[in-house]
Design a protein around this motif. Structure first.
Motif, PDB file in Angstrom:
ATOM      1  N   GLN A 161       0.827  -1.208   0.000  1.00 13.04           N
ATOM      2  CA  GLN A 161       0.000   0.000   0.000  1.00 13.04           C
ATOM      3  C   GLN A 161       0.862   1.258   0.000  1.00 13.04           C
ATOM      4  O   GLN A 161       0.567   2.234  -0.703  1.00 13.04           O
ATOM      5  CB  GLN A 161      -0.924  -0.015   1.221  1.00 13.04           C
ATOM      6  CG  GLN A 161      -2.019  -1.083   1.146  1.00 13.04           C
ATOM      7  CD  GLN A 161      -2.878  -1.124   2.395  1.00 13.04           C
ATOM      8  OE1 GLN A 161      -2.532  -0.520   3.411  1.00 13.04           O
ATOM      9  NE2 GLN A 161      -3.991  -1.835   2.332  1.00 13.04           N
ATOM     10  N   LEU A 162       1.947   1.234   0.787  1.00 16.09           N
ATOM     11  CA  LEU A 162       2.838   2.391   0.832  1.00 16.09           C
ATOM     12  C   LEU A 162       3.546   2.609  -0.495  1.00 16.09           C
ATOM     13  O   LEU A 162       3.724   3.747  -0.938  1.00 16.09           O
ATOM     14  CB  LEU A 162       3.866   2.211   1.956  1.00 16.09           C
ATOM     15  CG  LEU A 162       3.320   2.353   3.384  1.00 16.09           C
ATOM     16  CD1 LEU A 162       4.405   2.006   4.401  1.00 16.09           C
ATOM     17  CD2 LEU A 162       2.812   3.767   3.631  1.00 16.09           C
ATOM     18  N   LEU A 163       3.952   1.505  -1.157  1.00  9.98           N
ATOM     19  CA  LEU A 163       4.613   1.627  -2.456  1.00  9.98           C
ATOM     20  C   LEU A 163       3.665   2.213  -3.496  1.00  9.98           C
ATOM     21  O   LEU A 163       4.056   3.072  -4.294  1.00  9.98           O
ATOM     22  CB  LEU A 163       5.131   0.260  -2.911  1.00  9.98           C
ATOM     23  CG  LEU A 163       6.345  -0.290  -2.155  1.00  9.98           C
ATOM     24  CD1 LEU A 163       6.668  -1.692  -2.640  1.00  9.98           C
ATOM     25  CD2 LEU A 163       7.561   0.623  -2.334  1.00  9.98           C
ATOM     26  N   ARG A 164       2.405   1.756  -3.482  1.00  3.62           N
ATOM     27  CA  ARG A 164       1.429   2.302  -4.432  1.00  3.62           C
ATOM     28  C   ARG A 164       1.170   3.779  -4.165  1.00  3.62           C
ATOM     29  O   ARG A 164       1.076   4.584  -5.085  1.00  3.62           O
ATOM     30  CB  ARG A 164       0.119   1.507  -4.351  1.00  3.62           C
ATOM     31  CG  ARG A 164       0.171   0.147  -5.007  1.00  3.62           C
ATOM     32  CD  ARG A 164      -1.233  -0.386  -5.240  1.00  3.62           C
ATOM     33  NE  ARG A 164      -1.902  -0.651  -3.975  1.00  3.62           N
ATOM     34  CZ  ARG A 164      -1.861  -1.801  -3.332  1.00  3.62           C
ATOM     35  NH1 ARG A 164      -1.163  -2.811  -3.830  1.00  3.62           N
ATOM     36  NH2 ARG A 164      -2.505  -1.964  -2.195  1.00  3.62           N
ATOM     37  N   LEU A 165       1.088   4.141  -2.874  1.00  4.66           N
ATOM     38  CA  LEU A 165       0.873   5.538  -2.525  1.00  4.66           C
ATOM     39  C   LEU A 165       2.059   6.398  -2.949  1.00  4.66           C
ATOM     40  O   LEU A 165       1.880   7.504  -3.487  1.00  4.66           O
ATOM     41  CB  LEU A 165       0.656   5.659  -1.013  1.00  4.66           C
ATOM     42  CG  LEU A 165       0.439   7.078  -0.473  1.00  4.66           C
ATOM     43  CD1 LEU A 165      -0.797   7.708  -1.116  1.00  4.66           C
ATOM     44  CD2 LEU A 165       0.300   7.063   1.044  1.00  4.66           C
ATOM     45  N   ALA A 212       4.119   5.776  -5.426  1.00  7.36           N
ATOM     46  CA  ALA A 212       4.103   5.883  -6.890  1.00  7.36           C
ATOM     47  C   ALA A 212       3.074   6.917  -7.342  1.00  7.36           C
ATOM     48  O   ALA A 212       3.327   7.710  -8.254  1.00  7.36           O
ATOM     49  CB  ALA A 212       3.795   4.521  -7.509  1.00  7.36           C
ATOM     50  N   GLU A 213       1.902   6.913  -6.709  1.00  8.84           N
ATOM     51  CA  GLU A 213       0.876   7.892  -7.063  1.00  8.84           C
ATOM     52  C   GLU A 213       1.338   9.317  -6.761  1.00  8.84           C
ATOM     53  O   GLU A 213       1.104  10.247  -7.546  1.00  8.84           O
ATOM     54  CB  GLU A 213      -0.415   7.578  -6.305  1.00  8.84           C
ATOM     55  CG  GLU A 213      -1.109   6.294  -6.767  1.00  8.84           C
ATOM     56  CD  GLU A 213      -2.318   5.962  -5.916  1.00  8.84           C
ATOM     57  OE1 GLU A 213      -2.603   6.741  -4.977  1.00  8.84           O
ATOM     58  OE2 GLU A 213      -2.963   4.938  -6.186  1.00  8.84           O
ATOM     59  N   MET A 214       2.005   9.500  -5.621  1.00  7.22           N
ATOM     60  CA  MET A 214       2.506  10.830  -5.260  1.00  7.22           C
ATOM     61  C   MET A 214       3.588  11.292  -6.234  1.00  7.22           C
ATOM     62  O   MET A 214       3.641  12.474  -6.592  1.00  7.22           O
ATOM     63  CB  MET A 214       3.053  10.801  -3.834  1.00  7.22           C
ATOM     64  CG  MET A 214       1.996  10.593  -2.761  1.00  7.22           C
ATOM     65  SD  MET A 214       0.732  11.898  -2.787  1.00  7.22           S
ATOM     66  CE  MET A 214       1.717  13.314  -2.320  1.00  7.22           C
ATOM     67  N   GLU A 215       4.446  10.371  -6.681  1.00  6.26           N
ATOM     68  CA  GLU A 215       5.491  10.730  -7.640  1.00  6.26           C
ATOM     69  C   GLU A 215       4.878  11.121  -8.975  1.00  6.26           C
ATOM     70  O   GLU A 215       5.311  12.099  -9.614  1.00  6.26           O
ATOM     71  CB  GLU A 215       6.452   9.559  -7.827  1.00  6.26           C
ATOM     72  CG  GLU A 215       7.572   9.799  -8.826  1.00  6.26           C
ATOM     73  CD  GLU A 215       8.507  10.925  -8.423  1.00  6.26           C
ATOM     74  OE1 GLU A 215       9.238  11.431  -9.293  1.00  6.26           O
ATOM     75  OE2 GLU A 215       8.500  11.311  -7.236  1.00  6.26           O
ATOM     76  N   ASN A 216       3.858  10.371  -9.414  1.00  7.85           N
ATOM     77  CA  ASN A 216       3.179  10.735 -10.664  1.00  7.85           C
ATOM     78  C   ASN A 216       2.508  12.095 -10.551  1.00  7.85           C
ATOM     79  O   ASN A 216       2.539  12.901 -11.490  1.00  7.85           O
ATOM     80  CB  ASN A 216       2.136   9.668 -11.011  1.00  7.85           C
ATOM     81  CG  ASN A 216       2.765   8.359 -11.444  1.00  7.85           C
ATOM     82  OD1 ASN A 216       3.902   8.328 -11.908  1.00  7.85           O
ATOM     83  ND2 ASN A 216       2.041   7.267 -11.271  1.00  7.85           N
TER      84      ASN A 216
END
Length: 209
Positions: A57-61, A63-67
Motif C-alpha cells: 500500500q505504501l509503495l502504491r501511494l 508511486a501515485e505521489m510521484e506521478n
C-alpha cells in the motif's frame, strides 16, 4: 387401527428421530474434531503478511505521489512557457506592421532626412523580436526547407523543374514557434514540377517498428 399398531408406529418414529439426532451429533462432533485438528496460525507469519500488505500500500501511494509531482511540475512548466502565447501573437502582429512600413518605403525615397527614422523603426522591430525570443518565441527557418504542413501554410505553388517539389521557395510571412508549439505557421510558396524531395533515411528503430 388397533392400539398395538399405533404404538408400533410411534415407536418407529421415535427411533427415527433418535437416529437423526445421533447423526447430527456425530456430524457436529466431526466438525469440532476437524477444527481442533487445524494448527493455530503462526503469529509471526500473520505479522509478516500484514507487513507485506502495508508495504504494498505504501509503495502504491508513493508511486501515485510521484506521478502527481511529475504532472504538477509539467503543468507548471507549460504554464510558464505558454502563458505569454496570446501576448506574443499580438506582438508579432505589431512587428509585421513595422516590417510592412519599412518595405513600403521605396529605395529612392530613403534619403538622409529619413535615414534616422528608418533605423529607429528597424531597431524597434529587432528589439521586439529579441524580447519575444527571450520568452521562448523563435522564428521558423522555412526558406529552402521541405514543406511541412505542421509548421508551414502553403499560399501558392511555383513551377520550377530545377527545384525538388514541395520545397519552400518563398516566405510570404514568417512563422514562429513558442516552446514546442506552433505560435504561427509560416506562410510560404512551394515549388512544383521538380523531382521529388528525398525522404530521410529510415533508422533501425523505424525499421523495427
Amino acid at each position: 387401527m388397533t392400539d398395538e399398531t399405533k404404538k408400533n408406529g410411534t415407536d418407529e418414529q421415535i427411533k427415527e428421530t433418535v437416529l437423526d439426532l445421533e447423526a447430527e451429533m456425530d456430524a457436529a462432533a466431526a466438525e469440532d474434531i476437524a477444527e481442533e485438528a487445524q494448527p493455530e496460525p503462526d503469529p509471526l507469519e500473520v505479522l509478516k503478511a500484514e507487513n507485506e500488505k502495508q508495504r504494498d500500500q505504501l509503495l502504491r501511494l508513493a508511486a501515485e505521489m510521484e506521478n502527481l509531482r511529475r504532472r504538477t511540475a509539467r503543468d507548471v512548466k507549460d504554464a510558464k512557457a505558454y502563458a505569454v502565447t496570446a501576448f506574443a501573437r499580438d506582438m508579432l502582429g505589431v512587428s509585421d506592421n513595422l516590417r510592412r512600413a519599412l518595405d513600403a518605403i521605396p529605395e529612392d525615397k530613403r534619403t538622409e532626412e529619413i535615414k534616422g527614422f528608418i533605423e529607429g523603426v528597424e531597431m524597434t522591430e529587432r528589439s521586439m523580436l529579441s524580447g519575444l525570443e527571450r520568452h521562448g518565441v523563435k522564428k521558423i527557418e522555412a526558406e529552402g526547407a521541405r514543406f511541412d504542413p505542421n509548421i508551414h501554410q502553403a499560399m501558392f505553388e511555383v513551377p520550377n523543374p530545377e527545384i525538388p517539389s514541395n520545397t519552400v521557395v518563398q516566405v510570404v510571412q514568417a512563422g514562429y514557434m513558442i516552446g514546442e508549439r506552433v505560435l504561427r505557421p509560416a506562410m510560404v510558396g512551394v515549388s512544383k514540377g521538380g523531382p521529388k524531395a528525398e525522404q530521410p533515411a529510415a533508422t533501425e528503430a523505424d525499421k523495427s517498428e
